[in-house]
Structures are given as C-alpha cells and as structure tokens.
Scaffold this motif. Structure first.
Motif, PDB file in Angstrom:
ATOM      1  N   SER A 163       0.838  -1.199   0.000  1.00 35.75           N
ATOM      2  CA  SER A 163       0.000   0.000   0.000  1.00 35.75           C
ATOM      3  C   SER A 163       0.870   1.244   0.000  1.00 35.75           C
ATOM      4  O   SER A 163       2.013   1.222   0.466  1.00 35.75           O
ATOM      5  N   CYS A 164       0.315   2.334  -0.513  1.00 36.92           N
ATOM      6  CA  CYS A 164       0.988   3.614  -0.328  1.00 36.92           C
ATOM      7  C   CYS A 164       0.994   3.928   1.175  1.00 36.92           C
ATOM      8  O   CYS A 164       0.142   3.465   1.923  1.00 36.92           O
ATOM      9  N   MET A 165       1.969   4.734   1.587  1.00 37.26           N
ATOM     10  CA  MET A 165       2.097   5.052   3.009  1.00 37.26           C
ATOM     11  C   MET A 165       1.227   6.238   3.424  1.00 37.26           C
ATOM     12  O   MET A 165       1.253   6.648   4.585  1.00 37.26           O
ATOM     13  N   ASP A 166       0.446   6.781   2.501  1.00 36.07           N
ATOM     14  CA  ASP A 166      -0.364   7.965   2.791  1.00 36.07           C
ATOM     15  C   ASP A 166      -1.149   7.777   4.092  1.00 36.07           C
ATOM     16  O   ASP A 166      -1.772   6.721   4.293  1.00 36.07           O
ATOM     17  N   CYS A 167      -1.120   8.816   4.943  1.00 36.48           N
ATOM     18  CA  CYS A 167      -1.738   8.685   6.268  1.00 36.48           C
ATOM     19  C   CYS A 167      -3.254   8.558   6.210  1.00 36.48           C
ATOM     20  O   CYS A 167      -3.898   8.147   7.173  1.00 36.48           O
ATOM     21  N   GLY A 208      -3.324   1.323  -4.495  1.00 35.02           N
ATOM     22  CA  GLY A 208      -3.011   2.741  -4.642  1.00 35.02           C
ATOM     23  C   GLY A 208      -4.220   3.568  -4.276  1.00 35.02           C
ATOM     24  O   GLY A 208      -5.237   3.049  -3.815  1.00 35.02           O
ATOM     25  N   HIS A 209      -4.147   4.846  -4.509  1.00 28.53           N
ATOM     26  CA  HIS A 209      -5.262   5.711  -4.099  1.00 28.53           C
ATOM     27  C   HIS A 209      -5.267   7.028  -4.857  1.00 28.53           C
ATOM     28  O   HIS A 209      -4.283   7.399  -5.507  1.00 28.53           O
ATOM     29  N   SER A 210      -6.379   7.756  -4.727  1.00 29.40           N
ATOM     30  CA  SER A 210      -6.493   9.063  -5.371  1.00 29.40           C
ATOM     31  C   SER A 210      -5.702  10.108  -4.589  1.00 29.40           C
ATOM     32  O   SER A 210      -5.344   9.888  -3.427  1.00 29.40           O
ATOM     33  N   ASP A 211      -5.441  11.238  -5.229  1.00 32.78           N
ATOM     34  CA  ASP A 211      -4.754  12.369  -4.583  1.00 32.78           C
ATOM     35  C   ASP A 211      -3.441  11.937  -3.939  1.00 32.78           C
ATOM     36  O   ASP A 211      -3.103  12.360  -2.834  1.00 32.78           O
ATOM     37  N   CYS A 212      -2.708  11.084  -4.633  1.00 31.33           N
ATOM     38  CA  CYS A 212      -1.462  10.523  -4.081  1.00 31.33           C
ATOM     39  C   CYS A 212      -0.304  11.499  -4.316  1.00 31.33           C
ATOM     40  O   CYS A 212       0.007  11.846  -5.448  1.00 31.33           O
ATOM     41  N   LYS A 213       0.333  11.912  -3.235  1.00 34.45           N
ATOM     42  CA  LYS A 213       1.439  12.876  -3.351  1.00 34.45           C
ATOM     43  C   LYS A 213       2.640  12.258  -4.067  1.00 34.45           C
ATOM     44  O   LYS A 213       3.375  12.947  -4.785  1.00 34.45           O
ATOM     45  N   ALA A 214       2.852  10.973  -3.857  1.00 29.46           N
ATOM     46  CA  ALA A 214       3.961  10.308  -4.552  1.00 29.46           C
ATOM     47  C   ALA A 214       3.709  10.282  -6.057  1.00 29.46           C
ATOM     48  O   ALA A 214       4.618  10.512  -6.862  1.00 29.46           O
TER      49      ALA A 214
END
Ligand SMILES: [Zn+2]
Length: 257
Positions: free
Chosen positions: A41-45, A105-111
């Motif tokens: 997974s992305c690490m987005d909080c 993954g996910h939307s609005d991903c900074k990476a």
C-alpha cells in the motif's frame, strides 16, 4: 508536543480498552497464524488498509512506501542488497505460502504527483531520496502512462505483461473520464506493480503454477470507495454488493497476471 500527546493518549485508551481482547486473539493463533494476504500500500496517512478491508491483527502482511512501488527485478541484484519489497514477497509467498498479493493505490497521491512531474522532464534534487525512489522504480509506470494518447482517446487499452505470455492482460484506464491525470497515473502504477512482482523468478514460478494470485486495489480518498481491477472487464470496478460475486468468481477462475 501535541502530536505525540495524541498518540500517547491513544495508547492509554488501547491499554484500558482493546488490549486484552487483542492479546487473547494473538495468543489463540500463536502456533498457527493464518494470514490471508500480502498487501502493498501507499504510506499515505489517509489510507488505512485494515480499516478499508475490515481486517484484524494476524490477517495480512502489510508493506507501505511512497507510491506503493515494488521495484522491478532488473533493478535488484539478488546476489547483494535489495529493497524490502522483494524480501517481503519471498517471506510471505515462498516461506509462508501466502496465495494472494494485493497492490493498493489511491487518489490524490502525493507520490504520484511527484512521479507525474517527471513527465515534463522536471529535474529534481539529485540528493532527494524521494525523487530517486520515484524516478528509478516508478519509471515503468510513467512510461506506460505516456501510452495513453489522443489516438486511444487517453483510455487505452494498455498492455501489461505478466509472468508468462498467457498471463498478459489489457486495461482501459478511466473509461468514464472522471479521474485527474495523477489519479489515472496512480491506477496505471498499480497495474504496473503486478508486472514488477512477476519479474522475480521465485514469484514467476509461483504465478505460473497458479499458487499465487496478484490483485490491484484502488482507494478513492474523497468518496471512500474501494475498487478492484477486473481482468475480464479490463478496468477497475467498485467493490460493492453488485460487483462482489462476479469479482470473487473472477479471482477463482481467472489466471493471475
Ligand atoms: Zn500515495
């Protein structure tokens, strides 16, 4: 220290509340843990894997990093040091015989925003670990994304190569034309990781023998909806009461990428 205080208060509540139940649960399967998935997974909080899958301690192995990237095998000299992602694959799929690997993954991903910036040949600080990480291991995703052109109406199909010819698959990206450029890149990136995972010889063998299945999930931060890539339908479908049965039957009959 308001940040730390929030965490310490949370631990106090855990200590007074759910700790005993969790310890009991962990002890119950101590000798025979039955995790069901390896989850990248992305690490987005804002993205909490256990929350959106309603899973408990012991259910999943989780690896998180910026952009949910799994380096392609050609970047890793297996005789020397590698990144943690292929090591996690070996631990779960080879040593523990986990059968399902998910990339989310996910939307609005900074990476993905950072990766998208490289599309315009934007330079980055050579000393930036994040820039180097995205450029080196996300380059294949960006290359695939660049294949969305006016000729294919910016939706594909894109071709992804799996462990063997018969596992190749195609994908239409955002056929409803609802997503931003970065969100489309994020979906392409998720699918590219399936190819990357199958690039490791020990994974390729498992996939060809149908002992490991690869799946791509995508989480919409703003709506809370969770999507899964459907190989027969060649696109991401929202996981809900209407799609659940068909998505489950696909995973039981379709070959992994
Ligand atoms: Zn992200």
């Amino acid at each position: 220290m308001p940040g730390l205080e929030k965490l310490l208060r949370g631990i106090l509540r855990y200590h007074q509340g759910t700790k005993q139940e969790m310890v009991h649960q962990l002890n119950s399967f101590k000798a025979n843990p039955k995790a069901v998935a390896m989850y990248f997974s992305c690490m987005d909080c804002r993205l909490q894997p256990s929350l959106i899958t309603d899973t408990r301690p012991g259910d999943m192995f989780v690896v998180r990093n910026p952009g949910n990237l799994i380096p392609h095998a050609r970047h890793c000299n297996l005789q020397e040091s590698v990144t943690g992602e292929p090591a996690a694959l070996e631990l779960t799929c080879v040593k523990l015989e986990i059968r399902d690997v998910i990339v989310c993954g996910h939307s609005d991903c900074k990476a993905m925003e950072g990766l998208h910036n490289f599309k315009g040949q934007c330079s980055h600080d050579e000393g930036s670990p994040l820039g180097n990480w995205l450029k080196k291991y996300g380059g294949d995703s960006l290359e695939k994304f660049s294949q969305l052109t006016a000729e294919n109406n910016y939706r594909g199909p894109l071709k992804f190569e799996g462990a063997a010819k018969k596992f190749d698959f195609e994908a239409f990206i955002d056929p409803q034309k609802k997503l931003s450029e970065c969100d489309k890149l994020s979906q392409v990136n998720c699918l590219q990781q399936l190819t990357n995972i199958s690039s490791y010889p020990f994974m390729k063998e498992k996939i060809i023998m149908n002992k490991v299945h690869l799946h791509a999930f995508w989480f919409d931060i703003h709506t809370g909806d969770v999507f899964m890539f459907s190989r027969p339908r060649k696109q991401f479908l929202e996981i809900n009461e209407d799609t659940y049965d068909s998505l489950v039957s696909e995973t039981q009959t379709a070959s992994p990428a």
